[in-house]
Design a protein around this motif. Structure first.
Motif, mmCIF file in Angstrom:
data_model
loop_
_atom_site.group_PDB
_atom_site.id
_atom_site.type_symbol
_atom_site.label_atom_id
_atom_site.label_comp_id
_atom_site.label_asym_id
_atom_site.label_seq_id
_atom_site.Cartn_x
_atom_site.Cartn_y
_atom_site.Cartn_z
ATOM 1 N N TYR A 181 45.288 28.567 11.946
ATOM 2 C CA TYR A 181 45.265 27.432 11.005
ATOM 3 C C TYR A 181 45.371 26.104 11.748
ATOM 4 O O TYR A 181 44.736 25.118 11.380
ATOM 5 N N SER A 182 46.188 26.088 12.827
ATOM 6 C CA SER A 182 46.386 24.845 13.585
ATOM 7 C C SER A 182 45.125 24.416 14.325
ATOM 8 O O SER A 182 44.948 23.232 14.627
ATOM 9 N N TYR A 183 44.249 25.374 14.644
ATOM 10 C CA TYR A 183 43.046 25.067 15.426
ATOM 11 C C TYR A 183 41.880 24.584 14.565
ATOM 12 O O TYR A 183 40.913 24.029 15.094
ATOM 13 N N LEU A 184 41.946 24.845 13.267
ATOM 14 C CA LEU A 184 40.786 24.540 12.430
ATOM 15 C C LEU A 184 40.459 23.050 12.488
ATOM 16 O O LEU A 184 41.315 22.205 12.230
ATOM 17 N N VAL A 210 38.202 19.861 23.066
ATOM 18 C CA VAL A 210 39.096 19.749 21.907
ATOM 19 C C VAL A 210 39.860 21.054 21.707
ATOM 20 O O VAL A 210 41.072 21.054 21.449
ATOM 21 N N THR A 211 39.164 22.172 21.829
ATOM 22 C CA THR A 211 39.804 23.480 21.648
ATOM 23 C C THR A 211 40.867 23.732 22.720
ATOM 24 O O THR A 211 41.990 24.148 22.409
ATOM 25 N N LEU A 212 40.515 23.463 23.976
ATOM 26 C CA LEU A 212 41.449 23.722 25.075
ATOM 27 C C LEU A 212 42.648 22.777 25.053
ATOM 28 O O LEU A 212 43.796 23.201 25.250
ATOM 29 N N ILE A 213 42.407 21.489 24.803
ATOM 30 C CA ILE A 213 43.506 20.517 24.769
ATOM 31 C C ILE A 213 44.438 20.807 23.591
ATOM 32 O O ILE A 213 45.667 20.826 23.726
ATOM 33 N N GLY A 214 43.836 21.047 22.415
ATOM 34 C CA GLY A 214 44.651 21.382 21.252
ATOM 35 C C GLY A 214 45.461 22.642 21.490
ATOM 36 O O GLY A 214 46.667 22.698 21.210
ATOM 37 N N THR A 327 47.695 29.222 3.698
ATOM 38 C CA THR A 327 47.003 29.083 4.988
ATOM 39 C C THR A 327 46.136 30.311 5.272
ATOM 40 O O THR A 327 45.093 30.200 5.915
ATOM 41 N N SER A 328 46.561 31.476 4.791
ATOM 42 C CA SER A 328 45.760 32.691 4.977
ATOM 43 C C SER A 328 44.436 32.594 4.235
ATOM 44 O O SER A 328 43.398 33.047 4.726
ATOM 45 N N PHE A 329 44.445 31.994 3.049
ATOM 46 C CA PHE A 329 43.203 31.806 2.301
ATOM 47 C C PHE A 329 42.223 30.952 3.104
ATOM 48 O O PHE A 329 41.028 31.238 3.176
ATOM 49 N N ILE A 330 42.753 29.891 3.710
ATOM 50 C CA ILE A 330 41.913 29.000 4.508
ATOM 51 C C ILE A 330 41.334 29.741 5.702
ATOM 52 O O ILE A 330 40.138 29.643 6.005
ATOM 53 N N GLY A 333 38.161 32.142 5.159
ATOM 54 C CA GLY A 333 36.860 31.471 5.156
ATOM 55 C C GLY A 333 36.437 31.048 6.546
ATOM 56 O O GLY A 333 35.266 31.155 6.917
ATOM 57 N N ALA A 334 37.414 30.581 7.335
ATOM 58 C CA ALA A 334 37.100 30.150 8.703
ATOM 59 C C ALA A 334 36.670 31.335 9.562
ATOM 60 O O ALA A 334 35.681 31.250 10.296
ATOM 61 N N PHE A 335 37.401 32.450 9.485
ATOM 62 C CA PHE A 335 37.075 33.612 10.312
ATOM 63 C C PHE A 335 35.709 34.190 9.951
ATOM 64 O O PHE A 335 34.959 34.633 10.826
#
Length: 422
Positions: A181-184, A210-214, A327-330, A333-335
């Motif tokens: 959730y934090s990476y989205l 962005v992915t690596l820094i985050g 957050t699991s619902f979100i 959809g992302a996965f």
């Protein structure tokens, strides 16, 4: 990707992972980086702003692309809800006499009013609030280090949070599913492709950085907090950082942290609602939804008032939910979207272009397959209710797509995903 969210969800992540929050963030980083590589490949192939919808539509099939866009809609509808729910949980943890059912509508009403007035006001507020939350997060980390150094029973450097003393794989995977959730948001970089100089070189690099820094921030911060509070026992897991803030800094710092946490959630909520409302507006403009209603703009403010109010009404569902479920619902959809983007790399480069050789086998076949496997594994680790709702949402999308395409006899409507929308 708000940095302070690592504190906002620390309690539920620590409990879900069995005290291995940093390890869960690291597992999530590997999965997200594999998907980020696929976004980078597809951005080079299709340097337009449609992001995942465009990639899947062009590389695989327009109907599957439509369902990708439909899955993204689930993210956008639940994202403001989850953000406001976290903020309400933290306020309630400090002011117990005021229930979450009061704080939550307060977040919704104020954010909606700001978004109706316009993006200029929202943008000015966001910059100020972002700086404030970053300062609070830095102070939180420094106090954690000071707290650990003052306790001889707590070593500052230990591999226990990474599972050196044994870790339950199912618990770590459950935690990783929440940590994602934090990476989205890393994928949203691809929506700026058409406004970027040399996008086929610049945007892929930006997505990976962005992915690596985050991820680096999330792993490091969760490690420091996990060392300071190795126990998975909290008075309220949804607002656990308040409890830790009191231990490391006293009552005064608790109030400072609460201000930073709430304004961080407030700023993120404004941005998330703005994005969700404009996605719904775009769907109305493209006649996916009734144009007269969804494409309506306020004559005075030139903002999509109806879709803003719709996202606000939808967020009231949070009155019956907790942070973990929302957050699991979100993440579902992302996965699903990430799985399809990984698959589109294989379809475009290996099947359509017929690229061969060791480099292509690794970059366009092996790594995307690993990306697919990791996102599916994370999806299976989600809350059962989230999986059921996600599948139900997908089934509704299939039925609606059948209606729009006259039972799949005509092409689906083309979605024009603009800036700020996947």
């Amino acid at each position: 990707m708000a940095p302070i969210i690592v504190l906002g969800t620390f309690g539920i992540l620590s409990q879900a992972s069995g005290g291995r929050a940093p390890l869960s963030y690291l597992v999530a980083l590997v999965a997200m980086f594999l998907t980020a590589l696929s976004y980078a490949h597809m951005c080079r192939a299709y340097p337009v702003s449609g992001s995942s919808y465009t990639y899947v539509s062009k590389a695989i099939d327009p109907r599957l692309g439509f369902l990708t866009g439909w899955s993204i809609l689930l993210d956008y509808l639940f994202l403001p809800m989850a953000i406001w729910l976290i903020g309400a949980a933290y306020l309630h943890s400090v002011i117990r006499t005021v229930p979450q059912s009061v704080w939550l509508p307060g977040f919704i009403v104020i954010s909606s009013a700001i978004n109706i007035i316009g993006l200029k006001l929202a943008a000015k507020l966001n910059v100020t609030l972002l700086v404030l939350q970053c300062l609070v997060m830095i102070a939180f980390g420094a106090l954690c280090v000071h707290y650990v150094l003052g306790d001889p029973t707590k070593p500052l450097f230990t591999l226990t949070p990474f599972g050196s003393n044994g870790a339950s794989l199912p618990l770590v995977m459950t935690g990783a599913g929440i940590a994602c959730y934090s990476y989205l948001g890393f994928d949203a970089v691809s929506t700026l492709t058409e406004e970027t100089k040399d996008p086929q070189r610049t945007v892929p690099k930006a997505i990976l950085l962005v992915t690596l820094i985050g991820g680096g921030i999330f792993v490091a911060m969760s490690y420091i907090v996990q060392v300071a509070h190795p126990s998975t026992s909290f008075v309220d897991a949804d607002s656990a950082a308040n409890e830790i803030a009191k231990n490391i800094g006293g009552d005064v710092f608790v109030m400072l942290f609460l201000i930073g946490m709430v304004v961080g959630q407030f700023a993120s909520g404004i941005a998330a609602q703005a994005s969700a409302s404009r996605l719904l507006f775009a769907l109305g403009r493209d006649s996916v939804f009734p144009k007269r209603i969804f494409a309506y703009l306020s004559p005075r403010f030139q903002t999509p008032v109806f879709t803003i109010l719709l996202t606000a009404a939808f967020a009231l569902l949070a009155l019956k939910m907790d942070v973990t479920t929302s957050t699991s619902f979100i993440n579902f959809g992302a996965f699903l979207t990430f799985t399809l983007v990984n698959l589109s790399v294989i379809f475009h480069y290996r099947l359509r272009l017929g690229t061969r050789g060791m480099k292509s086998t690794v970059m366009h076949a092996l790594l995307p397959v690993l990306g697919i496997a990791s996102t599916i594994a994370l999806m299976l680790s989600l809350d059962r209710n989230a999986v059921m709702l996600g599948l139900s949402w997908l089934a509704i999308g299939v039925v609606y797509l059948g209606y729009l395409t006259r039972f799949f006899r005509v092409p689906p409507p083309e979605l024009h995903m603009s800036n700020g929308v996947h």
